[in-house]
Design an enzyme around this catalytic site. Structure first.
Site, PDB file in Angstrom:
ATOM      1  N   ALA A  64       0.867  -1.174   0.000  1.00  0.00           N
ATOM      2  CA  ALA A  64       0.000   0.000   0.000  1.00  0.00           C
ATOM      3  C   ALA A  64       0.908   1.230   0.000  1.00  0.00           C
ATOM      4  O   ALA A  64       2.063   1.167   0.434  1.00  0.00           O
ATOM      5  CB  ALA A  64      -0.885  -0.026   1.228  1.00  0.00           C
ATOM      6  N   GLY A 107       0.494  -4.861   0.918  1.00  0.00           N
ATOM      7  CA  GLY A 107      -0.716  -4.857   0.088  1.00  0.00           C
ATOM      8  C   GLY A 107      -0.477  -5.468  -1.290  1.00  0.00           C
ATOM      9  O   GLY A 107      -1.404  -6.001  -1.908  1.00  0.00           O
ATOM     10  N   GLU A 110      -0.893  -8.990  -0.761  1.00  0.00           N
ATOM     11  CA  GLU A 110      -2.329  -9.247  -0.550  1.00  0.00           C
ATOM     12  C   GLU A 110      -3.087  -9.227  -1.884  1.00  0.00           C
ATOM     13  O   GLU A 110      -4.017 -10.015  -2.087  1.00  0.00           O
ATOM     14  CB  GLU A 110      -2.900  -8.216   0.429  1.00  0.00           C
ATOM     15  CG  GLU A 110      -2.358  -8.480   1.837  1.00  0.00           C
ATOM     16  CD  GLU A 110      -2.699  -7.406   2.834  1.00  0.00           C
ATOM     17  OE1 GLU A 110      -2.420  -6.221   2.545  1.00  0.00           O
ATOM     18  OE2 GLU A 110      -3.234  -7.729   3.902  1.00  0.00           O
ATOM     19  N   GLU A 130       4.867  -5.095   7.110  1.00  0.00           N
ATOM     20  CA  GLU A 130       4.079  -4.166   7.936  1.00  0.00           C
ATOM     21  C   GLU A 130       4.588  -4.075   9.370  1.00  0.00           C
ATOM     22  O   GLU A 130       4.509  -3.028  10.011  1.00  0.00           O
ATOM     23  CB  GLU A 130       2.604  -4.598   7.963  1.00  0.00           C
ATOM     24  CG  GLU A 130       1.827  -4.246   6.704  1.00  0.00           C
ATOM     25  CD  GLU A 130       1.874  -5.346   5.651  1.00  0.00           C
ATOM     26  OE1 GLU A 130       2.803  -6.185   5.694  1.00  0.00           O
ATOM     27  OE2 GLU A 130       0.986  -5.362   4.783  1.00  0.00           O
TER      28      GLU A 130
HETATM   29  N1  CAA Z   1       4.684   3.203  -0.638  1.00  0.00           N
HETATM   30  C1  CAA Z   1       5.147   4.340  -1.159  1.00  0.00           C
HETATM   31  N2  CAA Z   1       6.302   4.436  -1.856  1.00  0.00           N
HETATM   32  C2  CAA Z   1       7.015   3.316  -2.025  1.00  0.00           C
HETATM   33  C3  CAA Z   1       6.603   2.078  -1.499  1.00  0.00           C
HETATM   34  C4  CAA Z   1       5.372   2.039  -0.785  1.00  0.00           C
HETATM   35  N3  CAA Z   1       4.864   0.905  -0.272  1.00  0.00           N
HETATM   36  N4  CAA Z   1       7.516   1.120  -1.826  1.00  0.00           N
HETATM   37  C5  CAA Z   1       8.483   1.756  -2.531  1.00  0.00           C
HETATM   38  N5  CAA Z   1       8.184   3.072  -2.657  1.00  0.00           N
HETATM   39  C6  CAA Z   1       8.970   4.095  -3.355  1.00  0.00           C
HETATM   40  C7  CAA Z   1      10.202   4.500  -2.581  1.00  0.00           C
HETATM   41  O1  CAA Z   1       9.877   5.466  -1.599  1.00  0.00           O
HETATM   42  C8  CAA Z   1      11.065   5.052  -3.688  1.00  0.00           C
HETATM   43  O2  CAA Z   1      10.618   6.348  -4.007  1.00  0.00           O
HETATM   44  P1  CAA Z   1      11.703   7.544  -4.275  1.00  0.00           P
HETATM   45  O3  CAA Z   1      12.465   7.102  -5.492  1.00  0.00           O
HETATM   46  O4  CAA Z   1      10.834   8.739  -4.504  1.00  0.00           O
HETATM   47  O5  CAA Z   1      12.548   7.597  -3.059  1.00  0.00           O
HETATM   48  C9  CAA Z   1      10.751   4.170  -4.878  1.00  0.00           C
HETATM   49  O6  CAA Z   1       9.487   3.542  -4.562  1.00  0.00           O
HETATM   50  C10 CAA Z   1      11.760   3.079  -5.115  1.00  0.00           C
HETATM   51  O7  CAA Z   1      11.945   2.366  -3.902  1.00  0.00           O
HETATM   52  P2  CAA Z   1      13.386   2.145  -3.191  1.00  0.00           P
HETATM   53  O8  CAA Z   1      14.325   3.236  -3.585  1.00  0.00           O
HETATM   54  O9  CAA Z   1      13.105   1.939  -1.732  1.00  0.00           O
HETATM   55  O10 CAA Z   1      13.824   0.783  -3.894  1.00  0.00           O
HETATM   56  P3  CAA Z   1      14.782  -0.343  -3.290  1.00  0.00           P
HETATM   57  O11 CAA Z   1      15.052  -1.312  -4.401  1.00  0.00           O
HETATM   58  O12 CAA Z   1      15.934   0.245  -2.572  1.00  0.00           O
HETATM   59  O13 CAA Z   1      13.884  -1.078  -2.167  1.00  0.00           O
HETATM   60  C11 CAA Z   1      11.863  -2.109  -1.330  1.00  0.00           C
HETATM   61  C12 CAA Z   1      12.732  -1.803  -2.560  1.00  0.00           C
HETATM   62  C13 CAA Z   1      12.621  -3.067  -0.386  1.00  0.00           C
HETATM   63  C14 CAA Z   1      10.586  -2.781  -1.824  1.00  0.00           C
HETATM   64  C15 CAA Z   1      11.551  -0.791  -0.574  1.00  0.00           C
HETATM   65  O14 CAA Z   1      11.045   0.143  -1.505  1.00  0.00           O
HETATM   66  C16 CAA Z   1      10.519  -0.957   0.511  1.00  0.00           C
HETATM   67  O15 CAA Z   1      10.843  -1.438   1.599  1.00  0.00           O
HETATM   68  N6  CAA Z   1       9.270  -0.505   0.245  1.00  0.00           N
HETATM   69  C17 CAA Z   1       8.191  -0.545   1.229  1.00  0.00           C
HETATM   70  C18 CAA Z   1       7.648  -1.960   1.406  1.00  0.00           C
HETATM   71  C19 CAA Z   1       6.581  -1.963   2.481  1.00  0.00           C
HETATM   72  O16 CAA Z   1       6.804  -1.679   3.642  1.00  0.00           O
HETATM   73  N7  CAA Z   1       5.345  -2.343   2.076  1.00  0.00           N
HETATM   74  C20 CAA Z   1       4.202  -2.474   2.991  1.00  0.00           C
HETATM   75  C21 CAA Z   1       3.376  -1.227   2.945  1.00  0.00           C
HETATM   76  S1  CAA Z   1       2.102  -1.215   4.194  1.00  0.00           S
HETATM   77  C22 CAA Z   1       0.834  -2.117   3.545  1.00  0.00           C
HETATM   78  O17 CAA Z   1       0.904  -2.621   2.432  1.00  0.00           O
HETATM   79  C23 CAA Z   1      -0.419  -2.213   4.420  1.00  0.00           C
HETATM   80  C24 CAA Z   1      -1.491  -3.138   3.948  1.00  0.00           C
HETATM   81  O18 CAA Z   1      -1.524  -4.314   4.285  1.00  0.00           O
HETATM   82  C25 CAA Z   1      -2.629  -2.673   3.149  1.00  0.00           C
END
Ligand code: CAA
Length: 256
Positions: A64, A107, A110, A130
């Site tokens: 998400a 998400g 999911e 999460e």
């Molecule tokens: N939301 C918003 N932005 C996100 C994102 C997310 N879930 N995942 C990645 N991005 C963005 C990053 O902020 C980044 O943006 P910028 O270039 O503007 O900085 C861009 O996507 C590229 O990501 P990274 O530079 O972080 O890429 P990476 O290869 O170094 O890492 C990753 C990849 C490990 C997937 C890392 O992006 C990450 O940890 N993302 C978040 C994953 C996460 O926590 N997901 C769960 C969300 S909560 C949820 O989903 C709740 C639910 O159940 C409904």
């Protein structure tokens, strides 16, 4: 603004591609609403028999959209009632096949679990991070992963936030088949094309019956199955399928 989704129809296959590659297809609310709307449209169209759902760029979806959620409070979350659009995906009648490459996290995982079948690149990575954000899966993850792999393994992944490799996902029955990344879409579309040649009503009513197995007792589920089985005997495709068998030819199904 860029389109959040790319959609297309190839033959009898609807293709939905998540299209926010710069943020690894982070799922904002509008995107989930559009996915639900497109699936509903494909459900109504006679020419679409199967949908393939995939992501553009280097991920299926990394969760998400954290930027959209970061400042929410629980009353606003309740009033937004955003998960109602996820529920719309649950009642789609036609098959949905997910094609996952790169990350399917939070998400994104999911959404993959909401698909009926899952194909993945052998380099794909699944997980629920999460727990590192101070929240928990909220779009069905605790329920669907537990039904698929059992309580003990599901809790391990949900509690640690650790990544599940594509090979583990296949072993645990989360994923159907693995492919080299460059072959994933081609092979998924080929499988979808084969599925689209089967009798559409059989596919639809058996999908409904299989999901009942997750909630019903075996006896209740069999009563449900029996009704759908009988219903198919009113279809033209049942006449066509059985005649084709007797006449030793390939059937041609119309979905009626
Ligand atoms: N939301 C918003 N932005 C996100 C994102 C997310 N879930 N995942 C990645 N991005 C963005 C990053 O902020 C980044 O943006 P910028 O270039 O503007 O900085 C861009 O996507 C590229 O990501 P990274 O530079 O972080 O890429 P990476 O290869 O170094 O890492 C990753 C990849 C490990 C997937 C890392 O992006 C990450 O940890 N993302 C978040 C994953 C996460 O926590 N997901 C769960 C969300 S909560 C949820 O989903 C709740 C639910 O159940 C409904």
């Amino acid at each position: 603004m860029d389109n959040l989704l790319e959609t297309a129809v190839h033959g009898n296959i609807g293709l939905i591609t998540l299209n926010r590659p710069k943020v690894l297809n982070a799922l904002n609310r509008q995107m989930i609403r559009e996915i639900a709307e497109t699936l509903e449209e494909f459900d109504r169209r006679d020419d679409v028999r199967v949908t393939v759902l995939t992501g553009s760029g280097r991920a299926f979806a990394a969760g998400a959209d954290i930027d959209e959620m970061a400042n929410e409070d629980s009353v606003r979350m309740e009033l937004l009632n955003q998960f109602v659009d996820w529920d719309r995906i649950t009642v789609i009648k036609k098959p949905i096949i997910g094609a996952v490459h790169g990350f399917a996290l939070g998400g994104g995982f999911e959404l993959a679990l909401a698909c009926d079948l899952l194909f993945a690149a052998d380099t794909a990575k699944f997980g629920f991070p999460e727990v590192n954000l101070g929240v928990m899966p909220g779009a069905g993850g605790t329920q669907r992963l537990t039904k698929l792999m059992g309580k003990t393994k599901a809790l391990e992944y949900i509690w640690t936030g650790e990544t599940m490799t594509a090979q583990e996902a296949e072993r645990f029955g989360v994923v159907n088949r693995l492919f080299a990344p460059e072959l994933l879409i081609e092979e998924t579309m080929k499988f979808a094309a084969r599925l689209s040649e089967k009798a559409p009503l059989s596919i639809r009513l058996s999908k409904e019956a299989v999901y009942k197995a997750l909630d019903y007792s075996v006896y209740e589920g069999m009563q449900f199955e029996r009704k759908n089985f009988s219903l198919l005997f009113s279809s033209e495709d049942q006449k066509e399928g059985m005649s084709a068998f007797q006449e030793k030819r390939r059937p041609s199904f119309k979905g009626k």
